[in-house]
Design an enzyme around this catalytic site. Structure first.
Site, PDB file in Angstrom:
ATOM      1  N   THR A   1       0.862  -1.188   0.000  1.00  0.00           N
ATOM      2  CA  THR A   1       0.000   0.000   0.000  1.00  0.00           C
ATOM      3  C   THR A   1       0.886   1.222   0.000  1.00  0.00           C
ATOM      4  O   THR A   1       1.924   1.211   0.664  1.00  0.00           O
ATOM      5  CB  THR A   1      -0.830   0.054   1.311  1.00  0.00           C
ATOM      6  OG1 THR A   1      -1.690  -1.076   1.352  1.00  0.00           O
ATOM      7  CG2 THR A   1      -1.670   1.318   1.402  1.00  0.00           C
TER       8      THR A   1
ATOM      9  N   THR B   1       0.324  -0.634   6.601  1.00  0.00           N
ATOM     10  CA  THR B   1       0.563  -1.465   5.429  1.00  0.00           C
ATOM     11  C   THR B   1       0.863  -2.871   5.941  1.00  0.00           C
ATOM     12  O   THR B   1       1.194  -3.061   7.105  1.00  0.00           O
ATOM     13  CB  THR B   1       1.696  -0.912   4.527  1.00  0.00           C
ATOM     14  OG1 THR B   1       1.886  -1.797   3.417  1.00  0.00           O
ATOM     15  CG2 THR B   1       3.003  -0.749   5.261  1.00  0.00           C
ATOM     16  N   GLY B   2       0.735  -3.843   5.063  1.00  0.00           N
ATOM     17  CA  GLY B   2       0.923  -5.233   5.493  1.00  0.00           C
ATOM     18  C   GLY B   2      -0.378  -5.995   5.351  1.00  0.00           C
ATOM     19  O   GLY B   2      -1.302  -5.553   4.676  1.00  0.00           O
TER      20      GLY B   2
ATOM     21  N   ARG C   1     -12.445  -9.537  -2.255  1.00  0.00           N
ATOM     22  CA  ARG C   1     -11.700  -9.277  -1.020  1.00  0.00           C
ATOM     23  C   ARG C   1     -11.398  -7.782  -0.874  1.00  0.00           C
ATOM     24  O   ARG C   1     -10.986  -7.115  -1.820  1.00  0.00           O
ATOM     25  CB  ARG C   1     -10.390 -10.064  -1.044  1.00  0.00           C
ATOM     26  CG  ARG C   1      -9.526  -9.916   0.231  1.00  0.00           C
ATOM     27  CD  ARG C   1      -8.436  -8.891   0.073  1.00  0.00           C
ATOM     28  NE  ARG C   1      -7.513  -8.904   1.218  1.00  0.00           N
ATOM     29  CZ  ARG C   1      -6.616  -7.946   1.441  1.00  0.00           C
ATOM     30  NH1 ARG C   1      -6.512  -6.922   0.629  1.00  0.00           N
ATOM     31  NH2 ARG C   1      -5.833  -8.007   2.488  1.00  0.00           N
ATOM     32  N   VAL C   2     -11.626  -7.252   0.306  1.00  0.00           N
ATOM     33  CA  VAL C   2     -11.286  -5.869   0.622  1.00  0.00           C
ATOM     34  C   VAL C   2     -10.346  -5.895   1.819  1.00  0.00           C
ATOM     35  O   VAL C   2     -10.570  -6.652   2.767  1.00  0.00           O
ATOM     36  CB  VAL C   2     -12.575  -5.064   0.934  1.00  0.00           C
ATOM     37  CG1 VAL C   2     -12.241  -3.715   1.539  1.00  0.00           C
ATOM     38  CG2 VAL C   2     -13.405  -4.883  -0.339  1.00  0.00           C
ATOM     39  N   GLY C   3      -9.312  -5.094   1.773  1.00  0.00           N
ATOM     40  CA  GLY C   3      -8.348  -5.086   2.879  1.00  0.00           C
ATOM     41  C   GLY C   3      -8.632  -3.982   3.885  1.00  0.00           C
ATOM     42  O   GLY C   3      -9.747  -3.464   3.990  1.00  0.00           O
ATOM     43  N   ASP C   4      -7.601  -3.598   4.607  1.00  0.00           N
ATOM     44  CA  ASP C   4      -7.733  -2.585   5.662  1.00  0.00           C
ATOM     45  C   ASP C   4      -7.741  -1.155   5.115  1.00  0.00           C
ATOM     46  O   ASP C   4      -8.278  -0.244   5.754  1.00  0.00           O
ATOM     47  CB  ASP C   4      -6.566  -2.715   6.651  1.00  0.00           C
ATOM     48  CG  ASP C   4      -5.220  -2.567   5.944  1.00  0.00           C
ATOM     49  OD1 ASP C   4      -5.030  -3.184   4.870  1.00  0.00           O
ATOM     50  OD2 ASP C   4      -4.367  -1.809   6.442  1.00  0.00           O
TER      51      ASP C   4
ATOM     52  N   GLY D   1      -3.680  -6.942   5.488  1.00  0.00           N
ATOM     53  CA  GLY D   1      -4.825  -6.133   5.873  1.00  0.00           C
ATOM     54  C   GLY D   1      -5.756  -6.795   6.873  1.00  0.00           C
ATOM     55  O   GLY D   1      -6.285  -6.145   7.781  1.00  0.00           O
TER      56      GLY D   1
HETATM   57  N1  ASP Z   1      -2.785  -3.578   3.665  1.00  0.00           N
HETATM   58  C1  ASP Z   1      -2.988  -3.933   2.280  1.00  0.00           C
HETATM   59  C2  ASP Z   1      -4.140  -4.880   2.192  1.00  0.00           C
HETATM   60  O1  ASP Z   1      -4.161  -5.858   2.893  1.00  0.00           O
HETATM   61  C3  ASP Z   1      -1.785  -4.532   1.645  1.00  0.00           C
HETATM   62  C4  ASP Z   1      -0.448  -4.011   2.098  1.00  0.00           C
HETATM   63  O2  ASP Z   1      -0.332  -2.873   2.497  1.00  0.00           O
HETATM   64  O3  ASP Z   1       0.534  -4.753   2.059  1.00  0.00           O
HETATM   65  O4  ASP Z   1      -4.998  -4.667   1.379  1.00  0.00           O
END
Ligand code: ASP
Length: 344
Positions: free
Chosen positions: A205, A256-257, A233-236, A259
């Site tokens: 992200t 980030t990471g 799928r929807v993330g954070d 989600g």
């Molecule tokens: N946080 C994002 C998601 O899971 C991906 C990321 O930032 O690595 O959609």
């Protein structure tokens, strides 16, 4: 954990700030400055330049964080914008959110074929009574607002990665695969550019938070989430309080990471609340990352979760579950990367 935890607790209780479980952060690097913009990963260096054009002329943090991440949305990479990797059915679906200094916020999720989801998120914030629009509805709104419907064709890199991924179709994340320019120390660990094309499961992200010359904070983030994810799928990132949160009395935070694991701890909001209690940005990020580690137990070894935070004084910090996360900081003095402290 390679450093004795009790030693760490002793050191922090003696007030030795800046010593983290894994390494030191240069204190002069994180001292309060204004205006300032910080953003995730090395892609943040470029994004910061866009934001700085706004901030250096006395513009608002809100304009800065929109303009900044638009630069990354235009770049071809694994995980942000229409050039990013698709979901498992071959469609690029995008998530984004934005928040200003007055708790106004807007987001879009599962948005297809629109080049700048961050700007659509801003329109949701400014032109509708809602906070979040998703999927077809979000696209319909974007078109009505004058955004162009782009082709659904994948970028060359994404097409190649997708074809590779289809051969294995696995969902095992590869930590920090998004990292493009590792320092020499990390060179062997992160052979990112080749691994993108191998179709390995990855995510990333661009998240950005800024403090402007008027003393106001804002934040933004935008992503395609996780490459080859299940459709829908929807993330954070589009979830206010998880991927992004701004409280102008306290600070601004972006994640980030993985989600799913940011959502389960209401990550960004939790970091802001620790800052409200007087924790430094880095310590506030650390406390939430450690919570994720406790919750995930053994599985924490397979995921990356990272936060960056900026407080009202322009002090900043970060913390990650694993090594390899960095963030970019732009002040009047420079635009540079800081290696994040980490847990395990
Ligand atoms: N946080 C994002 C998601 O899971 C991906 C990321 O930032 O690595 O959609």
């Amino acid at each position: 954990m390679s450093i004795n935890r009790r030693n760490f607790i002793n050191l922090t209780s003696l007030g030795i700030a800046g010593f983290t479980l894994q390494g030191f952060v240069n204190q002069s690097d994180i001292k309060g400055q204004q205006p300032i913009v910080i953003s995730t990963w090395d892609a943040g260096l470029n994004a910061n330049k866009g934001a700085w054009e706004v901030l250096s002329k006395g513009g608002t943090a809100l304009d800065a964080v929109e303009k900044g991440v638009m630069i990354t949305e235009d770049e071809i990479g694994c995980c942000v914008g229409l050039g990013a990797n698709p979901d498992r059915d071959g469609y690029v679906t995008l998530d984004a959110s934005i928040m200003d200094h007055e708790f106004n916020c807007g987001s879009v999720a599962f948005l297809e074929r629109i080049k700048h989801p961050i700007s659509v998120a801003r329109r949701v914030m400014e032109k509708t009574p809602h906070v979040m629009l998703v999927g077809e509805g979000a696209q319909q709104f974007a078109i009505a607002e004058g955004f162009k419907l782009e082709s659904s064709k994948l970028s060359e890199t994404a097409e190649k990665a997708y074809q590779q991924w289809l051969k294995k179709s696995t969902y095992q994340p590869v930590i920090n695969i998004e990292r493009q320019n590792p320092t020499s120390q990390l060179q062997d660990q992160f052979k990112a550019p080749t691994r993108f094309e191998n179709g390995e499961w990855n995510h990333d992200t661009i998240g950005m938070v800024a403090l402007d010359a008027h003393g106001n904070l804002s934040g933004s983030c935008t992503t395609s989430g996780a490459g080859f994810k299940l459709r829908g799928r929807v993330g954070d990132s589009p979830i206010i309080g998880a991927g992004l949160y701004v409280d102008n009395e306290v600070g601004a935070v972006v994640a980030t990471g993985q989600g799913e694991d940011v959502i389960r701890v209401a990550g960004a909001s939790a970091v802001v609340e620790f800052m409200r209690q007087g924790k430094s940005p880095q310590e506030a990020c650390r406390l939430v990352v450690e919570k994720v580690r406790r919750i995930k137990k053994e599985k924490a070894k397979d995921i990356q979760v990272c936060f960056i935070a900026l407080n009202k004084k322009g002090e900043h910090g970060s913390y990650a579950l694993h090594t390899g996360f960095n963030y970019a900081v732009h002040t009047a003095a420079s635009n540079h990367l800081i290696e994040s402290p980490f847990s395990v």
